[in-house]
Design an enzyme around this catalytic site. Structure first.
Site, mmCIF file in Angstrom:
data_model
loop_
_atom_site.group_PDB
_atom_site.id
_atom_site.type_symbol
_atom_site.label_atom_id
_atom_site.label_comp_id
_atom_site.label_asym_id
_atom_site.label_seq_id
_atom_site.Cartn_x
_atom_site.Cartn_y
_atom_site.Cartn_z
ATOM 1 N N GLU A 254 0.889 -1.175 0.000
ATOM 2 C CA GLU A 254 0.000 0.000 0.000
ATOM 3 C C GLU A 254 0.918 1.213 0.000
ATOM 4 O OE1 GLU A 254 -2.549 -0.486 3.411
ATOM 5 O OE2 GLU A 254 -3.780 -1.928 2.351
ATOM 6 N N GLU B 71 4.446 12.706 -5.335
ATOM 7 C CA GLU B 71 3.801 12.857 -4.027
ATOM 8 C C GLU B 71 4.654 13.756 -3.132
ATOM 9 O OE1 GLU B 71 3.964 9.520 -1.264
ATOM 10 O OE2 GLU B 71 1.811 9.721 -0.944
ATOM 11 N N CYS C 114 -1.993 9.343 2.662
ATOM 12 C CA CYS C 114 -1.777 8.746 1.346
ATOM 13 C C CYS C 114 -2.978 8.947 0.430
ATOM 14 C CB CYS C 114 -1.478 7.265 1.501
ATOM 15 S SG CYS C 114 -2.805 6.367 2.331
HETATM 16 P P1 NAD Z 1 9.028 4.542 3.996
HETATM 17 O O1 NAD Z 1 8.894 3.652 2.817
HETATM 18 O O2 NAD Z 1 10.252 5.374 4.108
HETATM 19 O O3 NAD Z 1 8.971 3.704 5.351
HETATM 20 C C1 NAD Z 1 7.871 2.863 5.655
HETATM 21 C C2 NAD Z 1 8.351 1.757 6.571
HETATM 22 O O4 NAD Z 1 9.287 0.959 5.859
HETATM 23 C C3 NAD Z 1 9.081 2.249 7.822
HETATM 24 O O5 NAD Z 1 8.767 1.418 8.905
HETATM 25 C C4 NAD Z 1 10.536 2.086 7.431
HETATM 26 O O6 NAD Z 1 11.398 1.928 8.541
HETATM 27 C C5 NAD Z 1 10.466 0.820 6.606
HETATM 28 N N1 NAD Z 1 11.592 0.644 5.679
HETATM 29 C C6 NAD Z 1 12.346 1.601 5.072
HETATM 30 N N2 NAD Z 1 13.289 1.019 4.304
HETATM 31 C C7 NAD Z 1 13.126 -0.324 4.413
HETATM 32 C C8 NAD Z 1 13.781 -1.443 3.843
HETATM 33 N N3 NAD Z 1 14.820 -1.320 3.028
HETATM 34 N N4 NAD Z 1 13.316 -2.693 4.158
HETATM 35 C C9 NAD Z 1 12.261 -2.846 4.979
HETATM 36 N N5 NAD Z 1 11.608 -1.810 5.569
HETATM 37 C C10 NAD Z 1 12.041 -0.563 5.275
HETATM 38 O O7 NAD Z 1 7.721 5.437 4.034
HETATM 39 P P2 NAD Z 1 7.371 6.603 5.061
HETATM 40 O O8 NAD Z 1 8.090 7.822 4.640
HETATM 41 O O9 NAD Z 1 7.523 6.103 6.450
HETATM 42 O O10 NAD Z 1 5.798 6.763 4.815
HETATM 43 C C11 NAD Z 1 5.263 7.632 3.878
HETATM 44 C C12 NAD Z 1 4.792 6.887 2.664
HETATM 45 O O11 NAD Z 1 3.817 5.918 3.030
HETATM 46 C C13 NAD Z 1 4.117 7.804 1.675
HETATM 47 O O12 NAD Z 1 4.540 7.510 0.376
HETATM 48 C C14 NAD Z 1 2.640 7.460 1.845
HETATM 49 O O13 NAD Z 1 1.845 7.755 0.733
HETATM 50 C C15 NAD Z 1 2.689 6.009 2.143
HETATM 51 N N6 NAD Z 1 1.446 5.546 2.782
HETATM 52 C C16 NAD Z 1 0.589 4.759 2.048
HETATM 53 C C17 NAD Z 1 -0.602 4.321 2.611
HETATM 54 C C18 NAD Z 1 -1.561 3.447 1.830
HETATM 55 O O14 NAD Z 1 -2.378 2.802 2.459
HETATM 56 N N7 NAD Z 1 -1.489 3.407 0.514
HETATM 57 C C19 NAD Z 1 -0.930 4.692 3.911
HETATM 58 C C20 NAD Z 1 -0.057 5.492 4.613
HETATM 59 C C21 NAD Z 1 1.148 5.920 4.036
#
Ligand code: NAD
Length: 491
Positions: free
Chosen positions: A256, A386, A289
């Site tokens: 997601e 975004e 999001c």
């Molecule tokens: P991110 O991808 O940086 O991090 C998300 C999670 O992934 C965190 O827990 C992070 O520690 C982990 N992570 C980062 N690198 C990783 C790796 N190499 N391996 C495994 N895990 C890893 O995202 P963010 O900045 O925390 O969140 C914002 C993003 O989330 C935005 O793009 C937003 O649109 C999206 N989002 C989507 C939804 C949806 O339902 N579609 C809902 C909420 C947020």
């Protein structure tokens, strides 16, 4: 030296991991700051390889017994788990408000009740999981939904409690065991879920929580071949990395991801209603999001719409999320504030017209004015990417065909909003290529409905039966209706 507990605004929470039913300390920690006022909330355990391995081992050990329970037996545990969340409602509200900057009022009235429902709803619906059958002339097919095994759940910082429980509910109810990796910028409410699991008597290893950075803890977690599923909510680049890593072990993933959803205002829309909903896109400082961030407004109503929306935006109460009157709180991290400002600066340098906002808000370093940029080209960075902050764009169109092309003209496909005469708006909405779209409304969600995006916004669906499809192995047990005699002429 890490304290044994953190005291955040009077709420005591563990900074340690929760593995195999116990709190586990780490030799390494990371600092956690509040987005409200940048104060240090404390040091939190960093998940090292040994912690990730221990959590997966514990989950694998707990799996046979947990998966062998009936859905009704698991429901007893999960209802107690939800009760424990309810008993700590105030603590959840205060913690997430302090570490993620989410409005206290939203936590109280929206997120915490929903977190409980995320658990109880799926526990209830798992009762009918095994009921599916297909009867043909030849055979009776029992279509089973068997739990897949050890599931990794990885969540982002913008709504950590809601997203963790939204995945935990179906994963646990179906009979899986779980390792949660919460976001490093807002891990506290996930830690408190460990206390809830403990108090509810969930068997050790059924729910494990390992905190830490994405690049260290998260990367280690998704590299482990013992996982049966990975459910990830976060950004597109991280999802691509996880897909490659998990792909090496053929582990199915649900993604997601981000959005750049259209907010369409047709010429026959109720302009004031559309504008009131438009102002809602600044909720959670735009770190949502599914927000409609690209306003596509019919040229005939452009000026009226801008005036109406400006009216609502000017009245927005921006400030401390702990104040019940606040409507827009802080941005999660100084890095994110810089990112938002740089998007705005580049858009203006490229010719965008600033209708309102465009700079930090006087309330504090991590507060940003609700911003609207007009005169932006469809192929510009601000329209295509975004921002994940309180920054919206406004473009105009002259025909239905044009607005559909504009709505579909990005690599994202999460959600959308369409305001107009109901039949007209529904017709347009059907042609917008996204995972969901609201007609003359916004934010109506039902746990039974599918949720997810297409294109760069995600892979797969969660919600209702779609969550169970993902977290289960679907298996057909075929029992012939007539005695079966082996023969080479049989097909
Ligand atoms: P991110 O991808 O940086 O991090 C998300 C999670 O992934 C965190 O827990 C992070 O520690 C982990 N992570 C980062 N690198 C990783 C790796 N190499 N391996 C495994 N895990 C890893 O995202 P963010 O900045 O925390 O969140 C914002 C993003 O989330 C935005 O793009 C937003 O649109 C999206 N989002 C989507 C939804 C949806 O339902 N579609 C809902 C909420 C947020």
């Amino acid at each position: 030296m890490m304290n044994d507990t953190l005291n955040v605004a009077g709420i005591i929470v563990s900074p340690h991991h929760y593995i195999d039913g116990q709190r586990v300390v780490s030799d390494e920690t990371f600092d956690l700051f509040s987005p409200i006022d940048q104060r240090l909330l404390g040091q939190v355990a960093e998940g090292l390889a040994e912690h990730v391995d221990a959590a997966i081992t514990a989950a694998a050990r707990a799996y046979p017994a947990w998966s062998a329970l009936s859905a009704a037996e698991r429901k007893v545990y999960l209802d107690r788990f939800a009760d424990e969340i309810g008993k700590r409602a105030d603590a959840f509200c205060i913690l997430e408000s302090n570490d993620a900057g989410v409005l206290l009022s939203r936590m109280k009235h929206g997120v915490v009740p929903r977190a409980m429902l995320n658990i109880t709803w799926f526990a209830e619906h798992a009762l009918t999981l095994q009921d599916h059958a297909i009867d043909t002339e030849q055979a009776h097919h029992m279509v089973r939904h068997d739990p897949a095994g050890v599931v990794a759940i990885i969540t982002p910082w913008n709504s950590p409690l809601m997203l963790a429980t939204w995945k935990l509910g179906p994963a646990l109810a179906a009979g899986n065991t779980v390792v949660v990796k919460p976001p490093e910028w807002a891990p506290l409410t996930s830690s408190l879920l460990g206390d809830c699991a403990h108090a509810a008597g969930l068997p050790p290893g059924v729910l494990n929580i390992v905190q830490g950075s994405g690049t260290k803890t998260g990367a280690r977690l998704v590299s482990d071949p013992r996982l049966a599923r990975i459910s990830f909510t976060g950004s597109v680049p991280t999802a691509k990395w996880i897909a490659q890593t998990a792909g090496a072990n053929l582990i199915p993933c649900s993604f997601e991801l981000g959005g750049k959803s259209p907010f369409i205002v047709l010429a026959d829309a109720d302009i004031d209603n559309a504008a009131a909903t438009g102002a809602l896109m600044y909720r959670n400082a735009g770190q949502v999001c599914l927000a409609g961030t690209r306003f596509l407004v019919h040229a005939l109503v452009r000026d009226r719409f801008i005036a109406a929306m400006r009216n609502y935006v000017e009245k927005l109460n921006i400030g401390d999320p702990r104040d019940e009157a606040t409507e827009v709180g802080p941005i999660i991290h100084p890095r994110q504030v810089e990112r938002v400002q740089s998007f705005v600066d580049r858009a203006i340098a490229g010719g965008a017209e600033l209708l309102w906002g465009g700079a930090g808000h006087p309330f504090g370093a991590q507060y940003y004015q609700p911003t609207m940029l007009a005169n932006v080209r469809q192929d510009s960075e601000i329209v295509q990417n975004e921002v994940f902050g309180p920054v919206l764009t406004l473009q105009t169109f002259h025909s239905d065909d044009e607005v559909i092309a504009m709505a579909n003209g990005t690599d994202y496909g999460l959600g959308g909003v369409c305001y107009g005469e109901t039949e007209h708006a529904t017709h347009i909405a059907q042609q917008v290529r996204t995972g969901f779209i609201w007609v003359n409304s916004f934010g109506i969600r039902d746990l039974a409905a599918p949720f997810g995006g297409i294109k760069r916004s995600g892979v797969g669906r969660e919600g209702g039966e779609w969550s169970f499809e993902f977290f289960c192995d679907v298996k057909d047990v075929i029992v012939p209706k007539k005695p079966f005699r082996a023969s080479f002429s049989h097909r």
